[in-house]
Write a protein that holds these residues in place. Sequence first.
Motif, PDB file in Angstrom:
ATOM      1  N   ASN A 282       0.857  -1.190   0.000  1.00 11.68           N
ATOM      2  CA  ASN A 282       0.000   0.000   0.000  1.00 11.68           C
ATOM      3  C   ASN A 282       0.892   1.238   0.000  1.00 11.68           C
ATOM      4  OD1 ASN A 282      -2.804  -1.268   0.630  1.00 11.68           O
ATOM      5  ND2 ASN A 282      -1.408  -2.194   2.100  1.00 11.68           N
ATOM      6  N   VAL A 283       0.872   1.997  -1.072  1.00  7.60           N
ATOM      7  CA  VAL A 283       1.695   3.197  -1.223  1.00  7.60           C
ATOM      8  C   VAL A 283       0.789   4.420  -1.158  1.00  7.60           C
ATOM      9  CG1 VAL A 283       3.378   4.413  -2.643  1.00  7.60           C
ATOM     10  CG2 VAL A 283       3.319   1.904  -2.661  1.00  7.60           C
ATOM     11  N   MET A 284       0.884   5.142  -0.062  1.00  4.79           N
ATOM     12  CA  MET A 284       0.075   6.352   0.128  1.00  4.79           C
ATOM     13  C   MET A 284      -1.406   6.063  -0.132  1.00  4.79           C
ATOM     14  SD  MET A 284       2.346   8.664   0.978  1.00  4.79           S
ATOM     15  CE  MET A 284       1.604  10.255   0.640  1.00  4.79           C
ATOM     16  N   GLY A 285      -1.863   4.909   0.366  1.00  2.00           N
ATOM     17  CA  GLY A 285      -3.268   4.556   0.222  1.00  2.00           C
ATOM     18  C   GLY A 285      -3.612   3.802  -1.040  1.00  2.00           C
ATOM     19  N   GLU A 286      -2.692   3.689  -1.990  1.00  2.00           N
ATOM     20  CA  GLU A 286      -2.952   2.947  -3.226  1.00  2.00           C
ATOM     21  C   GLU A 286      -2.488   1.510  -3.037  1.00  2.00           C
ATOM     22  OE1 GLU A 286      -1.783   3.034  -7.985  1.00  2.00           O
ATOM     23  OE2 GLU A 286      -1.495   4.813  -6.743  1.00  2.00           O
ATOM     24  N   ARG A 287      -3.412   0.566  -3.190  1.00  2.00           N
ATOM     25  CA  ARG A 287      -3.153  -0.823  -2.849  1.00  2.00           C
ATOM     26  C   ARG A 287      -2.808  -1.658  -4.076  1.00  2.00           C
ATOM     27  NH1 ARG A 287      -6.988  -5.278  -2.129  1.00  2.00           N
ATOM     28  NH2 ARG A 287      -6.198  -6.812  -0.641  1.00  2.00           N
ATOM     29  N   SER A 288      -1.777  -2.491  -3.922  1.00  2.02           N
ATOM     30  CA  SER A 288      -1.417  -3.459  -4.954  1.00  2.02           C
ATOM     31  C   SER A 288      -1.270  -4.811  -4.275  1.00  2.02           C
ATOM     32  CB  SER A 288      -0.103  -3.071  -5.641  1.00  2.02           C
ATOM     33  OG  SER A 288       0.322  -4.088  -6.530  1.00  2.02           O
ATOM     34  N   ARG A 289      -2.023  -5.786  -4.741  1.00  2.32           N
ATOM     35  CA  ARG A 289      -1.966  -7.108  -4.117  1.00  2.32           C
ATOM     36  C   ARG A 289      -2.008  -8.175  -5.195  1.00  2.32           C
ATOM     37  NH1 ARG A 289      -5.421 -11.128  -3.047  1.00  2.32           N
ATOM     38  NH2 ARG A 289      -4.984 -12.508  -1.282  1.00  2.32           N
TER      39      ARG A 289
END
Length: 449
Positions: A282-289
């Motif tokens: 999670n980068v500054m609220g942007e999620r990658s999973r």
Amino acid sequence: MKILLLLLCALPALGQPITGGFLESEPGDAVGRGFSTSTFRYESTDVVSCGWWNGQPPPVPYYITCSIGPAAPDPNRPRAYLTFTEWTRDVPLNRGVYESAYASPHNFFHLWPHPGLHVKLEGGLSPYELVGRFAVLDYEVQTIDGVLTPVRFAAYFEQHWSNQRPALRGFFYWNYTPAVSVSLVSPTVTGGQKTRARVTLTKPAPVGGATVTLRSSNALASLSRSEAVIAEGMTVAEVDVQTTVARWTDRVLIYAESNGVGGVAPLTVVSPYTALTEIEVNVMGERSRHSALDAGSVFEAMSLISTIPASHLPTSVRVRDFGPAWEWQIEIDTSRTNTPLRAGTYENVQAFSHPSGSFARMSVNSVNGTDVDDVCAGFPVRSLNVVDATYDETFNLAVLKSLAIEFQCLPADGGPGVTGHAYWNYVPPGSEPEPPPPSAPSRRRSARH
């Protein structure tokens, strides 16, 4: 995998010298080149060479290196190079099963005592960091004109590049005359259940019968007896195989030997536990999973070599998740703390570029082609929680079995930053499965062929 198993069972039944091989590369196996299953079959008409490194015979034949491939370059059947090594270097490579084989560029086979396995394809990636297992079915050397010379060899192998799940499996036969084959009534079972191993002679047992010795490559599967006696004129006998429950799905090699020649069958023991393999950032609220269950997502986890002389446990671990359009690469290192990487909390974690100091280091890289971006750059407050780091310590070089890490990289003012986790083969606490149902009783059989 079905093709490979059919060939493993069918070829030994010929009872005549065999030269050839078959390689099956699962999706995600980098040595096998890509995201789809690749198969490569080799015939007796191909060019085969077996011998020694640099042409120099060793004091004892503790290894053999071979190659097989078409005489003219063929992109659909690249030449295969295979090396198998006994782990002490002081005794010959013998028939039988070798578990926890390992090879890497830093300790090519023998800086630590373990078997050596190295299989690569011409024009493909070289497997620098790999683990696996192999079974030597036959190996003979002779002194010809005063020179130690290999004259026949046969082996089955399983190789995992960078300790990832996808495998390169196969066999190699060179002047191999099979005497016995092994098959399994159920080649895949859930841990705790039974199956049966069927051993088949290539010729009927002689007067007085024939004795076939049997063994399992590890404790996940135990045999009801170590010998199968086949009556005169008969060719087949069966032996019960009892498996145990394990936290991870694994494979066992059931090995049989008759008249000094071996046969082997792989048994997959499925763990009833649910293991997690995924990366979330999670980068500054942007999620990658991404999960290992996602289509096209390929994971690998690599335990790198220890820099602590007194410890064989690694000080660095790298986890990668890559697909056609993305890649995450997370690496953690504890070498500057002079301790191996174990479960625990690490504060004051620094970037790999930090010049000095006794602290753990971490990078969380987003990779796009040749562009590598550490998403934690610019966030000075880093912490790391290693929830699980389990190793197979069978040999003096520990191999990573499971890993779970949670991390965060925050600005100095405590605002939002980067958080996430990386799980590889991780079984969370409280996820114990229900006991497996009992196996149906099997009948002992012996058949005439």
